[in-house]
Enzyme design. Sequence first.
Site, PDB file in Angstrom:
ATOM      1  N   GLY A  10       0.917  -1.161  -0.111  1.00 24.48           N
ATOM      2  CA  GLY A  10      -0.142  -0.073  -0.146  1.00 24.48           C
ATOM      3  C   GLY A  10       0.655   1.174  -0.029  1.00 24.48           C
ATOM      4  O   GLY A  10       1.541   1.422   0.952  1.00 24.48           O
ATOM      5  N   CYS A 277     -10.767   9.337   7.087  1.00 21.58           N
ATOM      6  CA  CYS A 277     -10.776   8.511   8.569  1.00 21.58           C
ATOM      7  C   CYS A 277     -11.907   8.646   9.559  1.00 21.58           C
ATOM      8  O   CYS A 277     -12.470   7.737  10.140  1.00 21.58           O
ATOM      9  CB  CYS A 277      -9.208   8.234   8.989  1.00 21.58           C
ATOM     10  SG  CYS A 277      -8.204   7.573   7.716  1.00 21.58           S
TER      11      CYS A 277
HETATM   12  P1  NAD Z   1      -4.880   5.084   0.383  1.00 22.21           P
HETATM   13  O1  NAD Z   1      -6.033   4.596  -0.393  1.00 22.21           O
HETATM   14  O2  NAD Z   1      -4.297   6.171   0.011  1.00 22.21           O
HETATM   15  O3  NAD Z   1      -3.703   3.902   0.004  1.00 22.21           O
HETATM   16  C1  NAD Z   1      -4.042   2.599   0.173  1.00 22.21           C
HETATM   17  C2  NAD Z   1      -3.396   1.778  -0.976  1.00 22.21           C
HETATM   18  O4  NAD Z   1      -3.191   0.354  -0.960  1.00 22.21           O
HETATM   19  C3  NAD Z   1      -3.885   2.402  -2.585  1.00 22.21           C
HETATM   20  O5  NAD Z   1      -2.711   2.949  -3.503  1.00 22.21           O
HETATM   21  C4  NAD Z   1      -4.171   0.781  -3.204  1.00 22.21           C
HETATM   22  O6  NAD Z   1      -3.917   0.785  -4.523  1.00 22.21           O
HETATM   23  C5  NAD Z   1      -3.191  -0.103  -2.281  1.00 22.21           C
HETATM   24  N1  NAD Z   1      -3.896  -1.618  -2.305  1.00 22.21           N
HETATM   25  C6  NAD Z   1      -5.011  -1.952  -1.858  1.00 22.21           C
HETATM   26  N2  NAD Z   1      -4.910  -3.209  -1.885  1.00 22.21           N
HETATM   27  C7  NAD Z   1      -3.905  -3.715  -2.325  1.00 22.21           C
HETATM   28  C8  NAD Z   1      -3.139  -4.889  -2.270  1.00 22.21           C
HETATM   29  N3  NAD Z   1      -4.016  -6.069  -2.357  1.00 22.21           N
HETATM   30  N4  NAD Z   1      -1.947  -5.119  -2.681  1.00 22.21           N
HETATM   31  C9  NAD Z   1      -1.166  -4.105  -3.096  1.00 22.21           C
HETATM   32  N5  NAD Z   1      -1.875  -2.841  -3.030  1.00 22.21           N
HETATM   33  C10 NAD Z   1      -2.988  -2.742  -2.420  1.00 22.21           C
HETATM   34  O7  NAD Z   1      -5.103   4.761   1.831  1.00 22.21           O
HETATM   35  P2  NAD Z   1      -4.307   5.418   3.187  1.00 22.21           P
HETATM   36  O8  NAD Z   1      -5.065   6.938   3.162  1.00 22.21           O
HETATM   37  O9  NAD Z   1      -2.855   5.152   2.956  1.00 22.21           O
HETATM   38  O10 NAD Z   1      -5.039   4.703   4.437  1.00 22.21           O
HETATM   39  C11 NAD Z   1      -4.453   3.379   4.445  1.00 22.21           C
HETATM   40  C12 NAD Z   1      -4.936   2.704   6.037  1.00 22.21           C
HETATM   41  O11 NAD Z   1      -4.297   3.787   6.709  1.00 22.21           O
HETATM   42  C13 NAD Z   1      -6.448   2.964   6.267  1.00 22.21           C
HETATM   43  O12 NAD Z   1      -6.923   1.742   6.996  1.00 22.21           O
HETATM   44  C14 NAD Z   1      -6.537   4.198   6.951  1.00 22.21           C
HETATM   45  O13 NAD Z   1      -7.566   4.421   7.874  1.00 22.21           O
HETATM   46  C15 NAD Z   1      -5.295   4.369   7.620  1.00 22.21           C
HETATM   47  N6  NAD Z   1      -4.757   5.582   8.399  1.00 22.21           N
HETATM   48  C16 NAD Z   1      -4.705   6.685   7.292  1.00 22.21           C
HETATM   49  C17 NAD Z   1      -4.224   7.916   7.565  1.00 22.21           C
HETATM   50  C18 NAD Z   1      -4.441   9.037   6.842  1.00 22.21           C
HETATM   51  O14 NAD Z   1      -4.106  10.308   7.101  1.00 22.21           O
HETATM   52  N7  NAD Z   1      -4.727   9.093   5.416  1.00 22.21           N
HETATM   53  C19 NAD Z   1      -3.707   7.915   8.820  1.00 22.21           C
HETATM   54  C20 NAD Z   1      -3.713   7.002   9.681  1.00 22.21           C
HETATM   55  C21 NAD Z   1      -4.313   5.689   9.272  1.00 22.21           C
HETATM   56  C1  UGA Z   2      -6.900  12.354  11.596  1.00 18.64           C
HETATM   57  C2  UGA Z   2      -6.179  12.470  13.026  1.00 18.64           C
HETATM   58  O1  UGA Z   2      -5.656  13.808  13.567  1.00 18.64           O
HETATM   59  C3  UGA Z   2      -4.814  11.556  12.982  1.00 18.64           C
HETATM   60  O2  UGA Z   2      -4.110  11.418  14.054  1.00 18.64           O
HETATM   61  C4  UGA Z   2      -5.155  10.284  12.454  1.00 18.64           C
HETATM   62  O3  UGA Z   2      -3.847   9.441  12.158  1.00 18.64           O
HETATM   63  C5  UGA Z   2      -5.961  10.400  10.856  1.00 18.64           C
HETATM   64  O4  UGA Z   2      -7.075  10.966  11.301  1.00 18.64           O
HETATM   65  C6  UGA Z   2      -6.455   8.972  10.550  1.00 18.64           C
HETATM   66  O5  UGA Z   2      -6.474   7.898  11.234  1.00 18.64           O
HETATM   67  O6  UGA Z   2      -6.534   9.232   9.010  1.00 18.64           O
HETATM   68  P1  UGA Z   2      -6.419  13.979   9.423  1.00 18.64           P
HETATM   69  O7  UGA Z   2      -7.828  13.510   9.103  1.00 18.64           O
HETATM   70  O8  UGA Z   2      -5.586  13.715   8.361  1.00 18.64           O
HETATM   71  O9  UGA Z   2      -6.020  13.008  10.753  1.00 18.64           O
HETATM   72  O10 UGA Z   2      -6.379  15.340   9.754  1.00 18.64           O
HETATM   73  P2  UGA Z   2      -6.963  16.473  11.073  1.00 18.64           P
HETATM   74  O11 UGA Z   2      -5.765  17.233  11.303  1.00 18.64           O
HETATM   75  O12 UGA Z   2      -7.351  15.448  12.321  1.00 18.64           O
HETATM   76  O13 UGA Z   2      -8.481  16.741  10.455  1.00 18.64           O
HETATM   77  C7  UGA Z   2      -9.440  16.065  10.128  1.00 18.64           C
HETATM   78  C8  UGA Z   2     -10.526  17.210   9.797  1.00 18.64           C
HETATM   79  O14 UGA Z   2     -11.065  17.825  10.977  1.00 18.64           O
HETATM   80  C9  UGA Z   2     -10.154  18.157   8.758  1.00 18.64           C
HETATM   81  O15 UGA Z   2     -11.316  18.354   7.875  1.00 18.64           O
HETATM   82  C10 UGA Z   2     -10.036  19.346   9.702  1.00 18.64           C
HETATM   83  O16 UGA Z   2     -10.160  20.560   8.882  1.00 18.64           O
HETATM   84  C11 UGA Z   2     -11.170  19.170  10.746  1.00 18.64           C
HETATM   85  N1  UGA Z   2     -10.773  19.866  12.056  1.00 18.64           N
HETATM   86  C12 UGA Z   2      -9.651  19.592  12.697  1.00 18.64           C
HETATM   87  C13 UGA Z   2     -11.526  20.882  12.371  1.00 18.64           C
HETATM   88  O17 UGA Z   2     -12.669  21.091  11.822  1.00 18.64           O
HETATM   89  N2  UGA Z   2     -11.307  21.402  13.716  1.00 18.64           N
HETATM   90  C14 UGA Z   2     -10.243  21.227  14.360  1.00 18.64           C
HETATM   91  O18 UGA Z   2     -10.039  21.704  15.577  1.00 18.64           O
HETATM   92  C15 UGA Z   2      -9.436  20.193  13.679  1.00 18.64           C
END
Ligand code: NAD
Ligand code: UGA
Length: 463
Positions: A10, A277
């Site tokens: 991923g 998320c």
């Molecule tokens: P994303 O969609 O940006 O990336 C996931 C990638 O995985 C995609 O590019 C997809 O093509 C690839 N993929 C899917 N199935 C696959 C497979 N079988 N083999 C190889 N590649 C494969 O997702 P993301 O935002 O990076 O989130 C990934 C996970 O991390 C989620 O569970 C999310 O909840 C968690 N997470 C995201 C954030 C964030 O800020 N985006 C922060 C913390 C946790």
């Molecule tokens: C959030 C968490 O902050 C991360 O710790 C976590 O890893 C991630 O989700 C995840 O699991 O994906 P993210 O969604 O990237 O991160 O960004 P945030 O800064 O949390 O903002 C989320 C949303 O809330 C945005 O739309 C932001 O504008 C809004 N927000 C944030 C508010 O409206 N008010 C605030 O005070 C803070």
Amino acid sequence: MKITKICCIGAGYVGGPTMAVIAQKCPEIQVTVVDLNEERIAAWNDTDTANIPIYEPGLDVIVAEARGRNLFFSTNVDKAIDEAQIIFISVNTPTKTYGKGKGMAADLKYIELCARQIARVAKDNKIVVEKSTLPVRTAEAIKSILDNTGNGVQFQILSNPEFLAEGTAVTDLLHPDRILIGGDPSEEGKKAIQALVDVYSNWVPAAKILTTNVWSSELSKLTANAFLAQRISSINAMSELCEKTGADVNEVAKAIGMDSRIGSKFLKASVGFGGSCFQKDILNLVYIAKSYGLNAVADYWEQVIIMNDHQKRRFSNSIVQTLYNTVSDKKITFLGWAFKKDTNDTRESAAIYVADDLINEHAKIAVYDPKVSNKKILGDLNYLETRNAEANANSVRSFLDPYEACQQAHAIAILTEWDEFIHYDWQKIYDSMQKPAFIFDGRNLLNGPELKAIGFVYQAIGS
Ligand code: NAD
Ligand code: UGA
């Protein structure tokens, strides 16, 4: 165990930045990030790091330093799995859109595919790390698949959720509040935990590396996101009350935030939280609670989402109401489309829902976002399936120049808190707009008194 080879399945918003930082901080470890998406991998390999697929301040520099040295991006998933001692699973875990749990449960099909592929390919013992956000007890399912379909090798499953926020991913990864690693209490489990602790110890102080059992780790991630989102819904709920009573939500947030038990962060009232998320993870939590029959727990957390939907709808309603109850054929300019500043990510951005409401009212939407393309904006709207693609394309136009986007607009709506908006020549924008010129500041970003002095009708959230 000395770790020399890591693989991450991923190459998305988590896999890409996380592995880039591990590679930068651990030059002796070879880190290979793999993905099925060829276009994405090609972009990660673009010779010009300005073209990597994810915009995060500082990430291009880290990729430039490590890529080709000990950081590799590839579509050869089998090879990377085969060679690695530690395999991170960092694939997407979206909300299910079909079948049982539709609209609530996490769709674990990508996780299961990874587990089956690892089982098929692995010919020596592996540590498999859940980096994706997963329902509590997913490690059990992964272990069952690995043990029942594998080649007789040993697997240790660790949970190592990621807490980075987009827009600040690099800083969050370099200076995390904590690293959480959950593992099995057996001797083998402890060794696996230690192997991963050793990787992070290259740059994270020991006191910030927390080890727990697997279930605590999995559930802590969902809990952290639920608590964070709950703070936003709580302050947004207060913003509506502020608007009715003459209180100012910024002042209220400051006053309560100075209480050290409450703390000042994450109290910014807004048009509603977005991002891939918060909603997904809370819905997942609600689903899990319901599946154990814990309906009061489920209802409690669901309210965070209900409040957020209300806040987004309230914002679009207020635009229509203020513009004399009709926005039909009026040009409304959105400054910002990303779900927060400093990212090109638009998943679940409030802008999408506000635009959808206004298009239902026959408004013409103009968009300027420094990092989001027209294709992505239309893709986001089409995904909602409210109307066909042609109707969306006729209702929304995006601009490369903010001043052009604002010309002849009846109103401007601030949907993302990009810093550059603060420094615009607002007199110039005012002069080019229809009068009265309205600004709906969904981020409480701009200087209200200054804008009012220019002549704008300025409406913020919660005051
Ligand atoms: P994303 O969609 O940006 O990336 C996931 C990638 O995985 C995609 O590019 C997809 O093509 C690839 N993929 C899917 N199935 C696959 C497979 N079988 N083999 C190889 N590649 C494969 O997702 P993301 O935002 O990076 O989130 C990934 C996970 O991390 C989620 O569970 C999310 O909840 C968690 N997470 C995201 C954030 C964030 O800020 N985006 C922060 C913390 C946790
Ligand atoms: C959030 C968490 O902050 C991360 O710790 C976590 O890893 C991630 O989700 C995840 O699991 O994906 P993210 O969604 O990237 O991160 O960004 P945030 O800064 O949390 O903002 C989320 C949303 O809330 C945005 O739309 C932001 O504008 C809004 N927000 C944030 C508010 O409206 N008010 C605030 O005070 C803070």
